[in-house]
Structures are given as C-alpha cells and as structure tokens.
Design a protein around this motif. Structure first.
Motif, PDB file in Angstrom:
ATOM      1  N   THR A   1     -14.125   8.540 -12.960  1.00  0.00           N
ATOM      2  CA  THR A   1     -15.252   7.876 -13.615  1.00  0.00           C
ATOM      3  C   THR A   1     -14.817   6.722 -14.515  1.00  0.00           C
ATOM      4  O   THR A   1     -15.652   6.125 -15.191  1.00  0.00           O
ATOM      5  CB  THR A   1     -16.068   8.890 -14.438  1.00  0.00           C
ATOM      6  N   TYR A   2     -13.531   6.404 -14.523  1.00  0.00           N
ATOM      7  CA  TYR A   2     -13.062   5.175 -15.160  1.00  0.00           C
ATOM      8  C   TYR A   2     -13.139   4.027 -14.158  1.00  0.00           C
ATOM      9  O   TYR A   2     -13.323   2.871 -14.537  1.00  0.00           O
ATOM     10  CB  TYR A   2     -11.621   5.336 -15.650  1.00  0.00           C
ATOM     11  N   LYS A   3     -13.001   4.368 -12.886  1.00  0.00           N
ATOM     12  CA  LYS A   3     -13.001   3.343 -11.834  1.00  0.00           C
ATOM     13  C   LYS A   3     -14.393   3.137 -11.229  1.00  0.00           C
ATOM     14  O   LYS A   3     -14.760   2.032 -10.841  1.00  0.00           O
ATOM     15  CB  LYS A   3     -12.004   3.740 -10.736  1.00  0.00           C
ATOM     16  N   TYR A   4     -15.176   4.215 -11.142  1.00  0.00           N
ATOM     17  CA  TYR A   4     -16.487   4.141 -10.494  1.00  0.00           C
ATOM     18  C   TYR A   4     -17.601   4.505 -11.471  1.00  0.00           C
ATOM     19  O   TYR A   4     -17.493   5.477 -12.216  1.00  0.00           O
ATOM     20  CB  TYR A   4     -16.534   5.073  -9.284  1.00  0.00           C
ATOM     21  N   ARG A   5     -18.664   3.717 -11.437  1.00  0.00           N
ATOM     22  CA  ARG A   5     -19.805   3.955 -12.313  1.00  0.00           C
ATOM     23  C   ARG A   5     -20.634   5.123 -11.797  1.00  0.00           C
ATOM     24  O   ARG A   5     -20.554   5.508 -10.640  1.00  0.00           O
ATOM     25  CB  ARG A   5     -20.696   2.702 -12.385  1.00  0.00           C
TER      26      ARG A   5
END
Length: 252
Positions: free
Chosen positions: A193-197
């Motif tokens: 969830t740091y890379k994908y919203r």
C-alpha cells in the motif's frame, strides 16, 4: 463403529458405548478460529489439523475463483467468512458443509444494520474486513481501533496511499519481520500500500467481530497520519497535517 469424535462420561454402560458408536452419535467438536491466522495456507492447515479433512482439499476451494464465487467472494477475500470465534461442528463434516456453515455464520454477522453502516461509509463487507485486518496488525489497544479506522477511511476517500506497514509485511510473506525497510517498500505486490493506492485485494488476516464493528462505528475525523507515541506506551498520536506528523515522528 462409525468414524467420528466421541466423548463418553465416566459413568456409562458398555451397551451405551456400543450403541453410540454403532449409530454414529458423535459429540459436537468445538472448532476455534483465531486472528493469528494470516494466509489461506495457514487456514487450510488449521482445519486439516482439527477436523477429518484434507488441508489440500480446503486450500483448493479457497484458491478457486469459481468455488468462492458461490459465496460472492474471491480467493483474496475468502478468509472473510471465517470470523474468529468457537463453533460447534461434527469432526466428520465435509469441506463443502464446513464452507456452507461458515458462510451462514458470516451472513448472520452481517445484519441489515451492519450492512447499512458499511454502505454509509462507502464500503463493502469485505472492504470493512480488509481495513479491520490491517488495524489488528497495527495495535492491540482496543480504544484506538475506531480512530485508526477513520484514518484509513479518510485516505481511501481522498485517494491517498494507505502506507500501512502490515500490508507490506504480508506482501513480503515474512511475518517475523519487525521493521519495514525501504527495500521492502519496493516489492511489486497489490498488497504493497506504499506503491498502490486504495485497499489491498483482501484481508491480511482473520478479523474478530469487535474489529469489524470498530470500522463500522469509526468516528468522523480529519486524521490522515499516525505515529507511535514517543513515550513508548504502545499507543499512537494522530495528526491531520504532515507537519505535525513529522514533528511527532522526529520525537519518536
């Protein structure tokens, strides 16, 4: 004698023992699920160890898009129907019967009132479970559950990445990991969830009913950030601005 799980009181006649075995009058078995179960593999192994079931047979169902669609779920959200609690089942229950039983318990939990609360938040039951599963991995302070839920709901609504470390640990697959490093944040996974919203595809662990209710009863806040309290009490300090959050983080 018929296969099964039997418990006999000390004062019982031989005739009664034989009769119960002959007619398969089993003693209900208490099957418990705990939120320490994180993956489908762990869930299947747990049921295989506790019941007369093949864990591979359970895993095959959990991984099947077609099978889980019967319950309006996907393999990623399959764990939602296993709400941690203790249930009475027969030791010889079949895999299909067990799934049907757990789905009934799942539907029993999701009353009209709870469904209305989820709809008001703009969430589906599985999305509520996903947020609750992240909270369960963030803290064991029950009084903080609703506030943390409000942070994740606010981030989802504003399109801000959740940046939840427990989801990264789930993506890495190493549950002994104590600290998330920059190299872990680069892993390409929908659970990062740091890379994908937005929310990850499904829960990252089984989630108790009280955590689900905490999400459903999340207060309206303007919080977007949280940081471990510098007093090392295990609590968190919540912030609505990055400036305040950064100040707290420096203190920590």
């Amino acid at each position: 004698p018929k296969a099964g799980y039997y418990k006999f009181p000390a004062a019982i006649s031989s005739r009664e023992v034989v009769r119960r075995l002959q007619f398969g009058e089993q003693t209900p078995y208490k099957l418990s699920f705990r939120q320490t179960i994180r993956t489908r593999e762990q869930l299947a192994a747990h049921m295989g160890n506790k019941l007369l079931l093949d864990s591979a047979e359970i895993k095959e169902r959990l991984d099947s898009e077609e099978y889980m669609s019967k319950y309006d779920l996907t393999p990623e959200t399959a764990v939602c129907i296993f709400i941690p609690n203790t249930y009475e089942v027969y030791w010889t229950i079949s895999a299909d019967q067990l799934f049907d039983r757990m789905y009934k318990e799942y539907k029993r939990f999701w009353t009209k009132e709870r469904l209305a609360k989820a709809e008001k938040l703009g969430l589906t039951p599985t999305e509520v479970a996903t947020i609750a599963s992240i909270i369960a991995s963030e803290t064991n302070k029950a009084f903080e559950y609703p506030t943390i839920a409000s942070i994740y709901i606010n981030r989802v609504r504003r399109g801000i990445p959740l940046q939840a470390c427990p989801t990264v640990i789930f993506a890495v697959g190493d549950f002994t990991l104590r600290r998330v490093l920059n190299k872990h944040l680069e892993i390409d996974s929908p659970y990062n969830t740091y890379k994908y919203r937005g929310l990850p595809p499904g829960p990252i662990r089984l989630t108790r009913a009280d955590l689900l209710d905490a999400v459903l009863n999340a207060p309206e806040t303007d919080y977007l950030f949280m940081c471990a309290n510098p007093d090392f009490s295990g609590t968190h300090i919540f912030s609505s601005s990055y400036a305040k959050h950064s100040a707290v983080a420096r203190q920590y």
